[in-house]
Design an enzyme around this catalytic site. Structure first.
Site, PDB file in Angstrom:
ATOM      1  N   GLU A  71       0.844  -1.197   0.000  1.00 18.64           N
ATOM      2  CA  GLU A  71       0.000   0.000   0.000  1.00 18.64           C
ATOM      3  C   GLU A  71       0.882   1.250   0.000  1.00 18.64           C
ATOM      4  OE1 GLU A  71      -2.845   0.709   3.178  1.00 18.64           O
ATOM      5  OE2 GLU A  71      -3.602   2.476   2.124  1.00 18.64           O
ATOM      6  N   ASP A 113      -3.163  11.832  -2.654  1.00 19.12           N
ATOM      7  CA  ASP A 113      -3.298  13.285  -2.853  1.00 19.12           C
ATOM      8  C   ASP A 113      -3.559  13.580  -4.326  1.00 19.12           C
ATOM      9  OD1 ASP A 113      -2.697  13.870  -0.150  1.00 19.12           O
ATOM     10  OD2 ASP A 113      -0.573  13.583  -0.561  1.00 19.12           O
ATOM     11  N   LYS A 124      -3.956  21.078  -9.455  1.00 19.40           N
ATOM     12  CA  LYS A 124      -3.456  22.020 -10.475  1.00 19.40           C
ATOM     13  C   LYS A 124      -2.611  21.275 -11.505  1.00 19.40           C
ATOM     14  CE  LYS A 124      -3.256  26.032  -7.489  1.00 19.40           C
ATOM     15  NZ  LYS A 124      -2.430  26.794  -6.579  1.00 19.40           N
ATOM     16  N   ASP A 180     -11.810  10.038  -4.120  1.00 18.01           N
ATOM     17  CA  ASP A 180     -13.014  10.871  -4.166  1.00 18.01           C
ATOM     18  C   ASP A 180     -12.894  11.905  -5.291  1.00 18.01           C
ATOM     19  OD1 ASP A 180     -10.865  11.856  -2.406  1.00 18.01           O
ATOM     20  OD2 ASP A 180     -12.039  13.704  -2.557  1.00 18.01           O
TER      21      ASP A 180
HETATM   22  C1  LIG Z   1      -4.849  11.945   1.337  1.00 20.02           C
HETATM   23  S1  LIG Z   1      -3.764  10.935   2.270  1.00 20.02           S
HETATM   24  C2  LIG Z   1      -4.589   9.350   2.279  1.00 20.02           C
HETATM   25  C3  LIG Z   1      -4.108   8.467   3.399  1.00 20.02           C
HETATM   26  C4  LIG Z   1      -4.827   7.106   3.515  1.00 20.02           C
HETATM   27  N1  LIG Z   1      -4.598   6.295   2.346  1.00 20.02           N
HETATM   28  C5  LIG Z   1      -6.297   7.299   3.751  1.00 20.02           C
HETATM   29  O1  LIG Z   1      -7.097   6.985   2.834  1.00 20.02           O
HETATM   30  O2  LIG Z   1      -6.670   7.749   4.851  1.00 20.02           O
HETATM   31  C6  LIG Z   1      -2.433  10.645   1.140  1.00 20.02           C
HETATM   32  C7  LIG Z   1      -1.202  10.074   1.825  1.00 20.02           C
HETATM   33  O3  LIG Z   1      -0.203   9.794   0.839  1.00 20.02           O
HETATM   34  C8  LIG Z   1       1.073  10.155   1.362  1.00 20.02           C
HETATM   35  N2  LIG Z   1       1.950  10.420   0.208  1.00 20.02           N
HETATM   36  C9  LIG Z   1       1.793  11.368  -0.732  1.00 20.02           C
HETATM   37  N3  LIG Z   1       2.767  11.307  -1.645  1.00 20.02           N
HETATM   38  C10 LIG Z   1       3.571  10.268  -1.280  1.00 20.02           C
HETATM   39  C11 LIG Z   1       4.771   9.700  -1.817  1.00 20.02           C
HETATM   40  N4  LIG Z   1       5.319  10.182  -2.932  1.00 20.02           N
HETATM   41  N5  LIG Z   1       5.327   8.656  -1.168  1.00 20.02           N
HETATM   42  C12 LIG Z   1       4.766   8.164  -0.030  1.00 20.02           C
HETATM   43  N6  LIG Z   1       3.631   8.658   0.515  1.00 20.02           N
HETATM   44  C13 LIG Z   1       3.048   9.697  -0.092  1.00 20.02           C
HETATM   45  C14 LIG Z   1       0.780  11.381   2.215  1.00 20.02           C
HETATM   46  O4  LIG Z   1       1.767  11.604   3.187  1.00 20.02           O
HETATM   47  C15 LIG Z   1      -0.592  11.040   2.812  1.00 20.02           C
HETATM   48  O5  LIG Z   1      -0.479  10.407   4.081  1.00 20.02           O
END
Ligand SMILES: C[S@@+](CC[C@H](N)C(=O)[O-])C[C@H]1O[C@@H](n2cnc3c(N)ncnc32)[C@H](O)[C@@H]1O
Length: 199
Positions: free
Chosen positions: A39, A114, A118, A150
């Site tokens: 994951e 994320d 943009k 979403d």
């Molecule tokens: C919007 S959160 C969603 C977290 C979880 N999957 C949830 O649904 O609650 C996105 C997560 O991806 C992590 N993330 C973003 N870019 C990443 C990267 N390049 N490598 C590792 N983690 C990353 C962020 O730190 C964040 O915790």
């Protein structure tokens, strides 16, 4: 000029040190492990901890950039005494670069990554052709790539990338592998899911 070069050299040295540390940790933790569920961006580890608990025969790895989220995941893991689960604080491409080559992915999961809305930030999205290539390379025929968001534009982007990719095929009939609400899922009224299979 000298300053930029020195700063760049320091950053490269830090990256190399992070990679060496990750490689050492992965080698120690994953000795004897051949296949995993992976994951990326696991956040607090809600989904993965539940999945690992109900699937003790599946070795699970979750990564996230943010230390305190990984700490929360590790607390959940320790409370339940799970041996088949590891969380790492790592950036996606650094982690894939450090993971021992022999490890195969049965499933890769992205939950509410994320969206970087943009256009100038789209290159920061985790779903990119290079990422799908790397996951395909580590996945055997029939293995799954599962994505849920979403954000409709990011979902459409992912479907397009999967459709364009020669080694992935969207499987409309595939079930979502396991339902357990993530932190971000609990904040959303609706979301979209896609499962693709390795050809
Ligand atoms: C919007 S959160 C969603 C977290 C979880 N999957 C949830 O649904 O609650 C996105 C997560 O991806 C992590 N993330 C973003 N870019 C990443 C990267 N390049 N490598 C590792 N983690 C990353 C962020 O730190 C964040 O915790």
């Amino acid at each position: 000029m000298t300053e930029i070069t020195e700063a760049h050299a320091r950053e490269l040295a830090k990256q190399a040190a992070r990679k060496a540390e990750l490689l050492g940790t992965c080698r120690a933790d994953l000795a004897g492990v051949e296949r995993i569920l992976f994951e990326a961006g696991c956040g607090h580890g809600h989904w993965l901890t539940d999945y690992a608990e109900v699937n003790p025969g599946v070795f699970c790895i979750g990564i996230d950039l943010i230390s305190w989220r990984i700490r929360k995941g590790n607390e959940k893991k320790a409370k339940r005494g799970l041996q088949n689960l590891h969380f790492y604080k790592a950036e996606l491409s650094e982690f894939l670069g450090a993971l021992p080559e022999a490890i195969r992915f049965d499933r890769t999961i992205l939950l509410f990554p994320d969206p970087w809305p943009k256009a100038k930030h789209h290159r920061r999205r985790m779903v990119q052709l290079g990422f799908l290539d790397e996951v395909a390379r580590r996945t055997d025929r029939g293995g799954e790539f599962c994505f849920r968001s979403d954000d409709r534009p990011y979902f459409d982007w992912t479907v397009e990338h999967l459709n364009e990719h020669p080694e992935w095929e969207i499987d409309e009939s595939a079930q979502w592998p396991y339902e357990s609400e993530t932190y971000f899922q609990s904040l959303m009224d609706e979301y979209h899911s896609v499962v693709a299979k390795r050809k």
